[in-house]
Design a protein around this motif. Structure first.
Motif: not given
Length: 87
Positions: A1-16
């Motif tokens: 099985m191949l798993v592809h992760e898509t990074p989720a957008e940070p909540p409220y558009g907050l940066g790291r």
């Protein structure tokens, strides 16, 4: 099985860095203490704080903290996890 992760957008558009500042702010640290922890100038921490208030539509740091806890936004580092586990 191949798993592809898509990074989720940070909540409220907050940066790291904004999430890091918010997480440390929830522990009651001052901008100066947060700046030392993140190796940033205090003015940069203050700017991140202003941005996260605007992005979350919070009127104060206390309101942003409550929002962070309610919405599970906290991103504690390994050495901070014990503090958040006690809350």
């Amino acid at each position: 099985m191949l798993v592809h992760e898509t990074p989720a957008e940070p909540p409220y558009g907050l940066g790291r860095r904004e999430l890091e500042v918010l997480t440390l702010a929830t522990t009651g640290q001052t901008d100066q203490a947060i700046a030392q922890s993140l190796f940033l100038p205090p003015r940069t921490v203050h700017s991140h704080g202003e941005h996260l208030l605007r992005k979350t539509d919070a009127a104060s740091r206390a309101e942003a903290t409550a929002l962070a806890v309610r919405d599970g936004l906290l991103r504690p580092a390994a050495d901070q996890r014990a503090f958040f586990a006690e809350c």
